[in-house]
Design a protein around this motif. Structure first.
Motif, PDB file in Angstrom:
ATOM      1  N   HIS A  49      49.919  65.378  15.914  1.00  0.00           N
ATOM      2  CA  HIS A  49      50.900  66.414  15.571  1.00  0.00           C
ATOM      3  C   HIS A  49      50.265  67.801  15.428  1.00  0.00           C
ATOM      4  N   VAL A  50      48.976  67.850  15.162  1.00  0.00           N
ATOM      5  CA  VAL A  50      48.295  69.120  14.958  1.00  0.00           C
ATOM      6  C   VAL A  50      48.147  69.872  16.282  1.00  0.00           C
ATOM      7  N   ARG A  51      47.865  69.172  17.364  1.00  0.00           N
ATOM      8  CA  ARG A  51      47.577  69.811  18.639  1.00  0.00           C
ATOM      9  C   ARG A  51      48.750  69.801  19.609  1.00  0.00           C
ATOM     10  N   HIS A  52      49.753  68.994  19.362  1.00  0.00           N
ATOM     11  CA  HIS A  52      50.862  68.876  20.300  1.00  0.00           C
ATOM     12  C   HIS A  52      51.797  70.065  20.222  1.00  0.00           C
ATOM     13  N   GLY A  53      52.476  70.304  21.332  1.00  0.00           N
ATOM     14  CA  GLY A  53      53.560  71.262  21.328  1.00  0.00           C
ATOM     15  C   GLY A  53      54.748  70.660  20.590  1.00  0.00           C
ATOM     16  N   LYS A  54      55.844  71.362  20.609  1.00  0.00           N
ATOM     17  CA  LYS A  54      57.024  70.897  19.880  1.00  0.00           C
ATOM     18  C   LYS A  54      57.936  70.029  20.724  1.00  0.00           C
ATOM     19  N   LYS A  55      57.777  70.070  22.048  1.00  0.00           N
ATOM     20  CA  LYS A  55      58.633  69.284  22.944  1.00  0.00           C
ATOM     21  C   LYS A  55      57.804  68.183  23.588  1.00  0.00           C
ATOM     22  N   VAL A  56      58.508  67.142  24.034  1.00  0.00           N
ATOM     23  CA  VAL A  56      57.804  66.022  24.655  1.00  0.00           C
ATOM     24  C   VAL A  56      58.617  65.504  25.838  1.00  0.00           C
ATOM     25  N   ALA A  57      57.915  65.038  26.850  1.00  0.00           N
ATOM     26  CA  ALA A  57      58.519  64.345  27.991  1.00  0.00           C
ATOM     27  C   ALA A  57      57.787  63.024  28.163  1.00  0.00           C
ATOM     28  N   ALA A  58      58.487  62.012  28.621  1.00  0.00           N
ATOM     29  CA  ALA A  58      57.866  60.717  28.921  1.00  0.00           C
ATOM     30  C   ALA A  58      57.335  60.791  30.351  1.00  0.00           C
ATOM     31  N   VAL A  59      56.033  60.556  30.524  1.00  0.00           N
ATOM     32  CA  VAL A  59      55.422  60.620  31.850  1.00  0.00           C
ATOM     33  C   VAL A  59      55.002  59.215  32.268  1.00  0.00           C
ATOM     34  N   ILE A  60      55.421  58.840  33.456  1.00  0.00           N
ATOM     35  CA  ILE A  60      55.066  57.555  34.039  1.00  0.00           C
ATOM     36  C   ILE A  60      54.225  57.856  35.269  1.00  0.00           C
ATOM     37  N   SER A  61      53.001  57.345  35.295  1.00  0.00           N
ATOM     38  CA  SER A  61      52.098  57.568  36.423  1.00  0.00           C
ATOM     39  C   SER A  61      51.840  56.237  37.114  1.00  0.00           C
ATOM     40  N   ARG A  62      51.895  56.262  38.422  1.00  0.00           N
ATOM     41  CA  ARG A  62      51.633  55.027  39.157  1.00  0.00           C
ATOM     42  C   ARG A  62      51.023  55.341  40.509  1.00  0.00           C
ATOM     43  N   ARG A  63      50.541  54.289  41.144  1.00  0.00           N
ATOM     44  CA  ARG A  63      50.008  54.383  42.495  1.00  0.00           C
ATOM     45  C   ARG A  63      51.160  54.156  43.479  1.00  0.00           C
ATOM     46  N   ASP A  64      50.978  54.568  44.698  1.00  0.00           N
ATOM     47  CA  ASP A  64      52.013  54.407  45.723  1.00  0.00           C
ATOM     48  C   ASP A  64      51.921  52.997  46.311  1.00  0.00           C
TER      49      ASP A  64
END
Length: 155
Positions: free
Chosen positions: A26-41
């Motif tokens: 919480h100290v370093r994060h911004g105030k907004k968040v998005a869920a990121v999904i990373s995958r290979r093709d």
């Protein structure tokens, strides 16, 4: 020290990177968040998975695959407005999250429901980005980070 990572903090405290981020994130994060999904093709078939196949399955099955089964915490489920899907390090798709559309599929593993059950159009993505509600757009770099295919992206 702006270049200090959570791995550095974990090392200093004798804990893991994940433990340090969970305790002090919480100290370093911004105030907004998005869920990121990373995958290979690629596509993976898994008979034990309720979806049957996951990865870059394409066509109508892609939304089902992207919804996935992800270890998304309570705060991110409550605050994230968007899910961003990156493939081989580049953003490919963005979904607007239905705040009431989270379903626990397994213990502590969730799947999302997108507003309209679809990915966003280019115009919708551009509007959200310009408003400061979306940190990444299709084509942006989004390298996979160690620790799994899902991560919160604070901005």
């Amino acid at each position: 020290m702006p270049d200090t990572t959570f791995a550095d903090v974990g090392d200093a405290l004798g804990t893991s990177r994940q433990a340090a981020e969970q305790r002090f994130g919480h100290v370093r994060h911004g105030k907004k968040v998005a869920a990121v999904i990373s995958r290979r093709d690629r596509v993976r078939e898994d008979p034990a998975d309720p979806h049957g196949a996951y990865g870059e399955v394409g066509d109508a099955g892609q939304y089902t695959s992207d919804r996935g089964i992800w270890p998304i915490g309570k705060r991110v489920r409550a605050e994230a407005q968007y899910a961003i899907v990156a493939v081989d390090g580049l953003v490919r798709r963005v979904y607007e999250l239905d705040p009431d559309g989270w379903s626990e599929v397994e213990s502590s593993k969730w799947e999302f429901t997108a507003v309209g059950n679809r990915e966003l159009t280019k115009d919708e993505i551009d509007a959200a980005y310009e408003a400061g509600n979306l940190p990444l757009r299709p084509g942006d770099d989004c390298p996979t980070r160690a620790g799994g295919a899902y991560r919160p992206h604070w901005f």
